[in-house]
Design a protein around this motif. Structure first.
Motif, short mmCIF file in Angstrom:
data_model
loop_
_atom_site.label_atom_id
_atom_site.label_comp_id
_atom_site.label_asym_id
_atom_site.label_seq_id
_atom_site.Cartn_x
_atom_site.Cartn_y
_atom_site.Cartn_z
N GLY A 11 2.30 0.55 10.60
CA GLY A 11 3.09 -0.32 9.82
C GLY A 11 3.48 -1.71 11.13
N CYS A 12 4.68 -1.85 10.19
CA CYS A 12 5.33 -3.38 10.85
C CYS A 12 6.35 -2.95 11.92
N ASN A 15 9.44 -1.04 11.50
CA ASN A 15 8.81 0.67 12.10
C ASN A 15 8.77 1.10 13.24
N THR A 47 5.16 6.64 8.92
CA THR A 47 4.06 5.76 7.99
C THR A 47 4.57 4.80 7.71
N CYS A 48 3.66 3.61 7.55
CA CYS A 48 3.68 2.68 6.43
C CYS A 48 2.54 2.72 5.33
N SER A 49 3.17 1.90 3.77
CA SER A 49 2.91 1.89 2.71
C SER A 49 2.91 0.77 2.01
N VAL A 50 2.18 -0.45 2.96
CA VAL A 50 1.95 -1.25 2.32
C VAL A 50 0.55 -1.94 1.83
N CYS A 82 7.95 4.20 5.93
CA CYS A 82 8.07 4.39 4.05
C CYS A 82 7.49 4.94 3.07
N VAL A 167 6.96 -2.82 -0.65
CA VAL A 167 8.44 -2.33 0.71
C VAL A 167 9.89 -2.79 -0.16
N ARG A 171 12.04 0.73 1.04
CA ARG A 171 13.08 -0.27 1.90
C ARG A 171 15.17 -0.60 1.61
N GLN A 202 12.67 -8.03 6.22
CA GLN A 202 11.85 -9.14 4.98
C GLN A 202 12.16 -10.04 4.78
FE1 F3S Z 1 6.69 -2.26 7.07
FE2 F3S Z 1 4.43 -0.30 5.68
FE3 F3S Z 1 7.29 -0.16 5.52
S1 F3S Z 1 5.14 -2.89 5.94
S2 F3S Z 1 8.09 -2.23 5.76
S3 F3S Z 1 5.79 -0.19 7.41
S4 F3S Z 1 5.11 -0.65 4.38
#
Ligand code: F3S
Ligand code: SAH
Ligand code: SF4
Length: 438
Positions: A11-12, A15, A47-50, A82, A167, A171, A202
């Protein structure tokens, strides 16, 4: 023997920074970091969920850990970030990966050391998710990835609810840190050798530290900090980028002349369906104002291809906008359906082959513009903050210009962490080549 840990981050930069905080907390407890996940006593997956492929990669990684857990039941597996803020993910983990020890979310990382203790000492499995952020917890330690530059959160959450985006659900609502806390943190970082900070949120343009401090005010205050050399920020939403912020670019010498300004689409019709709250023309006007006020400013963006209902005409509007703005670089994404977002329910999802075909055309255009813009750097002298040496050749150093261009050049290790003048010898599509000035 001290316990060891390993963190995998998806993720970003939010994270990435959360992972730095978790590492900081574990180091304070006497844990040691290890390079390979298989050597760790505690493995953490942030983790990331984007987009859907981020989800897939996470479950792939979990699958790999299963064998390790079987061989050594004392091995502790923690999952966070996330994805954990979504009930359907928690349900899947409980059903298919019941051997995971700790599950926690984005709002309670400060509880992480306690959760690890419980898992290690009492063999207690725990799921601890807060549905939304409470008070901001200040003063958490962080182990930075780089010595010379640091990520600094100025706000958490998002209130914008772009119709494609997960997001705001992972978040929570926007909360800003108090300016005094941010300034204190940056002063400490500078005394620890940091030269460049990246302010994270963000939508930094809606930062409200207190009644008299908006985002531009915060920049002016940070610009005063002695020893700090560079200030960057991300991400700013075009809908509320103020004239005051543009003026800050003019007035604050430490603020880098570079902006990441996600456009998402060049079609006003699609922008409306995305709930972005600006039109193509308004965006182009904003870009014109920035370029006029800040000569030479470099720009990057995010673009989604194949949002539901996007026609060939809509997509051509995006190409037209890209030609007009001439971005230095851009992140392009295939639209990915996210469970629980409004766009999930939109009919007229674009066919995969159409999405890919448009994506390739867009990337070709963006890359040709990047290459043209970078070629113009040949012969220029650029000040570079040297970040590190190449993994394959320790003599090759890399760093970033004020405008965020990546520069590779030959130098010596003692230059790492310093600002150095480099003569650009060649502009490539994604980076610049340079040499030290004689
Ligand atoms: Fe970033 Fe992914 Fe969460 S882009 S804010 S880590 S859904
Ligand atoms: N807050 C930032 C972006 C956070 S997400 C902003 O508003 O710009 C980073 C990028 O991921 C977004 O800018 C968008 O381009 C992309 N993105 C978000 N959701 C997506 C989805 N469902 N499918 C494809 N790309 C998506
Ligand atoms: Fe997502 Fe939009 Fe918020 Fe960015 S501003 S995080 S794209 S909802």
């Amino acid at each position: 023997m001290s316990k060891t840990f390993h963190i995998t981050t998806f993720g970003c930069q939010m994270n990435e920074h959360d992972s730095e905080v978790m590492a900081g907390m574990l180091l304070e407890k006497g844990f040691e970091p290890v390079k390979e996940r298989r050597d760790a006593d505690v493995a953490i997956i942030n983790t990331c969920s984007v987009r859907e492929n981020a989800d897939k990669r996470f479950f792939g990684t979990l699958g790999q850990l299963k064998r390790r857990k079987k061989e050594n039941p004392d091995f502790i597996v923690c999952v966070c970030g996330c994805m954990m803020q979504q009930q359907h993910v928690i349900d899947t983990i409980k059903a298919k990966y019941p051997w995971v020890d700790i599950i926690f979310g984005t709002h309670n990382i400060h509880q992480f050391p306690e959760l690890v203790d419980n898992a290690l000492n009492e063999k207690k499995k725990q799921v601890e998710i807060w549905p939304d952020g409470g008070e901001i917890v200040e003063g958490l330690p962080a182990k930075r990835l780089f010595d010379c530059k640091a990520l600094v959160n100025i706000m958490f959450g998002c209130n914008n609810f772009c119709t494609y985006c997960i997001v705001p659900y992972t978040r929570g609502r926007e909360r800003s840190r108090r300016p005094e806390e941010i300034i204190k943190e940056v002063r400490n970082l500078v005394s620890d050798g940091v030269k460049e900070i990246m302010l994270l949120g963000q939508n930094v343009n809606s930062y409200r530290g207190d009644e008299k401090t908006d985002f531009a005010d915060l920049l002016y205050r940070l610009n005063e900090i002695d020893g700090l050399e560079r200030i960057r920020f991300m991400t700013s939403h075009p809908k509320d980028l103020s004239d005051k912020l543009i003026q800050a670019f003019v007035d604050c010498d430490k603020l880098c002349k570079n902006i990441h300004l996600p456009v998402q689409s060049g079609s006003s019709r699609i922008l409306k369906r995305m709930n972005r709250k600006y039109t193509k023309d308004a965006y182009l006007e904003l870009v014109a104002k920035l370029k006029a006020a800040v000569p030479g400013i470099t720009m990057s963006t995010d673009i989604i291809v194949g949002f539901p209902g996007e026609t060939e005409e809509d997509f051509e509007e995006t190409l037209d906008l890209v030609r007009k703005v001439r971005y230095d670089s851009a992140f392009t994404f295939l639209y990915s359906i996210r469970k629980g977002t409004p766009a999930e329910k939109y009919e007229e999802q674009v066919a995969e082959d159409v999405k890919h075909e448009r994506f390739n055309r867009l990337v070709d255009l963006i890359n040709s513009i990047s290459a043209e813009k970078n070629a113009q750097y040949t012969g220029r002298i650029e000040r570079v903050l040297v970040e590190g040496a190449s993994k394959t050749n320790s003599k090759t150093l890399s760093g970033r210009t004020d405008g965020f261009k990546l520069v590779n050049f030959e130098g010596t290790k003692d230059m790492i962490g310093n600002l150095i003048d480099v003569e650009i010898t060649e502009g490539k599509t994604f980076s610049l080549e340079g040499r030290l000035r004689k």
